[in-house]
Enzyme design. Structure first.
Site, short mmCIF file in Angstrom:
data_model
loop_
_atom_site.label_atom_id
_atom_site.label_comp_id
_atom_site.label_asym_id
_atom_site.label_seq_id
_atom_site.Cartn_x
_atom_site.Cartn_y
_atom_site.Cartn_z
N HIS A 186 -24.44 -4.08 22.07
CA HIS A 186 -23.39 -2.66 21.71
C HIS A 186 -23.41 -2.51 20.44
CE1 HIS A 186 -20.10 0.11 22.98
NE2 HIS A 186 -19.44 -0.27 21.97
N ALA A 187 -23.48 -1.15 20.09
CA ALA A 187 -23.59 -0.85 18.77
C ALA A 187 -22.15 -0.99 17.87
CB ALA A 187 -23.99 0.76 18.46
N HIS B 163 -22.47 7.73 13.28
CA HIS B 163 -21.19 7.35 13.71
C HIS B 163 -20.95 5.86 13.23
CE1 HIS B 163 -17.71 6.47 16.27
NE2 HIS B 163 -18.43 4.93 16.61
N GLU B 164 -21.75 5.05 13.31
CA GLU B 164 -21.71 3.52 12.67
C GLU B 164 -21.78 3.73 11.32
OE1 GLU B 164 -20.78 1.39 14.41
OE2 GLU B 164 -21.40 2.48 16.89
N HIS C 143 -18.37 4.21 9.86
CA HIS C 143 -17.59 3.39 9.65
C HIS C 143 -17.66 2.41 8.51
CE1 HIS C 143 -15.39 3.17 13.59
NE2 HIS C 143 -16.62 3.02 14.36
N GLU D 98 -12.96 6.16 14.30
CA GLU D 98 -14.07 6.49 14.88
C GLU D 98 -14.59 7.96 14.79
OE1 GLU D 98 -15.77 4.35 17.09
OE2 GLU D 98 -14.08 2.77 16.69
N HIS E 228 -15.75 -2.70 26.32
CA HIS E 228 -14.50 -2.61 25.56
C HIS E 228 -13.47 -3.50 26.58
CE1 HIS E 228 -16.76 0.45 24.02
NE2 HIS E 228 -16.16 0.24 22.96
N TYR F 216 -10.95 6.03 20.84
CA TYR F 216 -12.06 6.84 21.12
C TYR F 216 -11.61 8.12 21.71
CZ TYR F 216 -14.68 2.42 20.59
OH TYR F 216 -14.99 1.27 20.14
#
Length: 610
Positions: free
Chosen positions: A349-350, A379-380, A383, A407, A509, A519
């Protein structure tokens, strides 16, 4: 013994003693968080019995520390403190999202349970018939009719199962694989129920009704007021989802017939191209508009240009540097896990990591060269750039303004992945940029992911809140899950579920114990951020055609918000970038206005309820 580990019961309750307590706590938290992050990183990248034990021991120590600091912070409840000190103290009072009671045995049991749950998911597999041509046609990467190299024990993992869900249009196969993945979850339910009991007791000790009350208390507003705020935001965007659901159901009915997809009820969750039915982009070809031109297939562009996983990450980095952010540190490239290793079990999971609260930022994802992971990379990295932006804040404030902000950052950048942007980075030739007549196709493809996700983003924590407050007893966990999935998403399982099913556990999750409301909020905020950025850039066209790539003025203002971390209430951070203090879903409706117009026209003769 550190000052924060000493009992402050005999210390006078003054502003000065509160200041000393917070300073000692900050030092202790900083030291522990680096050790905890390193331990969790190793476990996520090398899932073994030993790393499970190490993470459980780390989690136990963290739970004990959090519980102790929370209980010590209670002494200062009635004391008038400067704003920043009160904000730090309130953060300590809330503790973690998974607090243990003030008991050594409870902290140890909680840590062991949470590690078992996470590992059960990360190592999950289920059996298949390696001679079955339905599997071979999708999973045989060598096209030699032999799956033995990939699935030597006749089992497949989540990544392979997800490929089948994404690519197959055989309802029987989809049901078999969908149900197969969910066989990894029933073993989790007893542990999950025990965990709920423990963290509810811990939350009670901190002054909260239950763990859900504690979670909602982290949004700079009353817990019940936040639940109402989430409902308000859903009410803004629900009409768009309802139209999309109605349209997709009708198109799938045309493909599969009344027996598989009736027109008067929920849709089967296994037919939507995603293991959880949370995004529907993989079935776009089945429902694409009959008019509206051709969109852009990013996956084909990446493949044609010879992109590999690292090149995708480098391209994501370039977007942020084009806004004026400093490049990622060299250690990012040395220490990140960007592709799935063949020699060990990892959590695929990323995720994005900051191991030292300074510059040691990394991503961990089993990156595939496709359009979906191209967006996920942005997206990552969002963060990571956010983590670095607030690195000079005290440890108490090294976090997003709220978890939805964290997020939304990268997803806001991904909204700028327009055809014009693809031209600028050399992925698309200028003469191949679709005309305005292709907007509907481009937007519908996005809506199949972004709009389809909204109710799922809301209902996951609605389910947990009901578990925490006792509305759903353990025997009702699965029934409650599907009650909410039908209520919010209009989805149902492909067949009646077994009495011992624990389908929530098949979503990372839940066993990974990651709150999910972030999210849903992110899907609201990313469009709100995007509109604000495009307004700042002076863009005058339709919102969906705007890209802020290369706009350093936008980047400067964006960074100013990010640097605040959680040092101020989220409305202050939101105002710093958007000029408003209220989360607002109207930007989604503006962005997808052409889709809404098309859907309403297509659905005007249909019964859209479920």
């Amino acid at each position: 013994m550190a000052a924060s580990q000493q009992s402050p019961s005999n210390t006078a309750v003054t502003v000065q003693s509160a200041k000393e307590f917070l300073e000692a706590a900050e030092t202790e938290i900083e030291e522990f968080s680096k050790y905890a992050a390193q331990t969790a990183w190793v476990k996520a990248n090398f899932i073994t019995q030993d790393t499970n034990a190490l993470e459980a021991r780390m989690a136990e120590a963290g739970a004990k520390m959090s519980t102790r600091l929370s209980n010590q912070a209670k002494r200062f409840n009635g004391l008038s403190l400067p704003t920043d000190m009160r904000r730090k103290m309130d953060g300590l009072l809330r503790g973690s999202n998974f607090p243990a009671p003030d008991s050594a045995s409870a902290a140890k049991e909680l840590a062991e349970i949470m590690t078992r749950l996470d590992s059960a998911y990360g190592t999950g597999k289920f059996p298949i018939d390696v001679k079955d041509e339905r599997f071979i046609s999708i999973l045989d990467q060598n096209n030699d009719g032999n799956l033995n190299d990939e699935v030597p024990e006749g089992t497949i993992h989540l990544g392979q199962a997800s490929d089948i869900i994404a690519k197959s249009d055989d309802p029987d196969l989809l049901q078999e694989v969908w149900e197969g993945w969910r066989t990894v979850a029933p073993q989790m339910q007893d542990d999950y129920a025990k965990m709920v009991k423990i963290i509810n007791e811990g939350s009670n000790e901190l002054g909260f009704k239950d763990a859900g009350d504690l979670w909602r208390g982290g949004y700079d507003m009353d817990a019940d007021a936040f639940a109402e705020e989430a409902d308000r935001l859903w009410g803004q965007v629900k009409p768009l989802y309802d139209e999309l659901h109605c349209y997709v159901r009708a198109e799938l009915n045309t493909k599969y017939g009344d027996e598989v997809v009736p027109l008067d009820g929920p849709m089967r969750a296994d037919l939507l191209g995603n293991m959880w039915g949370q995004s529907w982009g993989n079935i776009y070809e089945d429902v694409k508009p009959k008019t509206g031109g051709q969109g852009v297939d990013v996956t084909k562009l990446l493949e044609a240009k010879g992109y590999d996983a690292k090149k995708m990450v480098e391209t994501g980095e370039t977007f942020f540097t084009s806004l004026g952010f400093a490049p990622l540190p060299e250690t990012f490239w040395e220490r990140s896990l960007i592709t799935k290793p063949k020699d060990r079990e990892v959590v695929c999971h990323a995720s994005a990591w900051n191991l030292d609260n300074e510059e040691d930022i990394r991503i961990k994802m089993c990156t595939k060269v496709n359009g979906e992971d191209f967006s996920t990379v942005h997206h990552e990295l969002g963060h990571n750039f956010y983590q670095r932006a607030y690195k000079d804040q005290p440890v108490f404030f090294k976090d997003g303004a709220n978890d939805g902000f964290h997020e939304a950052i990268g997803d806001m950048i991904a909204l700028s992945i327009t055809p014009e942007y693809l031209v600028k980075i050399g992925l698309l030739d200028a003469e191949d940029v679709p005309g305005e007549d292709a907007d509907l196709a481009l937007l519908m493809r996005q809506a199949m992911d972004k709009v389809a996700f909204l109710p799922f983003g809301l209902m996951v924590d609605q389910w947990r809140w009901n578990v925490f407050n006792g509305t759903y007893a353990p025997s009702e966990y699965n029934a409650g899950w599907w009650e909410l999935r039908e209520k919010y998403q209009g989805l149902k399982p492909p067949a009646d579920r077994p009495t011992d099913a624990f389908d929530p556990g098949a979503k990372y999750h839940i066993p990974g114990n990651t709150p999910y409301m972030r999210y849903f909020l992110a899907h609201i905020l990313q469009f709100q951020f995007h509109k604000a950025a495009c307004d700042q850039a002076g863009f005058e066209g339709p919102l969906h055609r705007c890209s802020v790539y290369g706009n350093k003025d936008v980047g400067e203002k964006f960074n100013a918000m990010m640097e605040m971390g959680s040092s101020k209430p989220w409305p202050d951070a939101l105002e710093a970038f958007t000029g408003t203090r209220e989360m607002d879903g109207s930007a989604i409706l503006e962005y997808f206005e052409p889709v809404m117009t098309y859907l309403q026209e297509e659905n005007k003769e249909r019964n859209c309820g479920w």
